[in-house]
Write an enzyme that holds these catalytic residues in place. Structure first.
Site, PDB file in Angstrom:
ATOM      1  N   HIS A   1       7.597   1.789 -10.661  1.00 40.97           N
ATOM      2  CA  HIS A   1       6.193   1.338  -9.998  1.00 40.97           C
ATOM      3  C   HIS A   1       5.095   1.738 -10.692  1.00 40.97           C
ATOM      4  CE1 HIS A   1       7.669   5.203  -8.275  1.00 40.97           C
ATOM      5  NE2 HIS A   1       6.256   5.487  -8.179  1.00 40.97           N
TER       6      HIS A   1
ATOM      7  N   ARG B   1       0.686  -1.248   0.037  1.00 39.29           N
ATOM      8  CA  ARG B   1       0.088   0.046  -0.065  1.00 39.29           C
ATOM      9  C   ARG B   1       0.661   1.226  -0.148  1.00 39.29           C
ATOM     10  NH1 ARG B   1      -5.038  -1.667   0.305  1.00 39.29           N
ATOM     11  NH2 ARG B   1      -5.338  -3.573   1.694  1.00 39.29           N
TER      12      ARG B   1
END
Ligand code: AMP
Ligand code: ZN
Length: 111
Positions: A101, A30
């Site tokens: 990412h 997260r």
């Protein structure tokens, strides 16, 4: 492994993080500063600075990142309602961590 790369340290367990998913290629965790009700980062284990640095050898990594993003959206129950997937590329594109990412954001609306 790139020295002083935060995401390399997370991937290698030098900095602890709760992985929602891990395989040989990538990890999912997260975002520490979520900008949506669901905000995940899908991060390859290999240090690649940004999309600009991808080579032909990285094709499998990129496709895995996207396939895992799709699976994670389902697990996080945002598949039906919808979500965003995006890469920030270099400073002008909003990138602040220079280890590739994919952002997965969703959860604003019910289906
Ligand atoms: P970007 O702007 O695409 O480079 O996004 C980097 C993201 O990493 C930001 O959304 C940050 O909130 C997030 N981030 C920074 N440090 C951490 C951390 N230790 N764990 C999880 N997410 C982080
Ligand atoms: Zn790195």
């Amino acid at each position: 492994m790139e020295e002083d790369c935060l995401f390399c340290k997370i991937v290698n367990g030098e900095i602890s993080s709760d992985f929602l998913y891990e395989n040989d290629t990538l990890v999912v965790f997260r975002d520490i500063n979520p900008k949506a009700p669901v905000h995940l980062l899908i991060v390859p284990k290999k240090h690649i600075r940004s999309i600009n640095d991808l080579t032909k050898d990285d094709e499998k990594i990129v496709s895995e990142i996207i396939m895992v993003a799709k699976d994670m959206a389902k697990k996080e129950s945002v598949s039906e309602s919808g979500y965003k997937l995006f890469f920030n590329v270099e400073r002008g594109g909003g990138q602040i961590i220079f280890h590739l990412h994919l952002h997965l954001m969703g959860g604003w609306h019910q289906a």
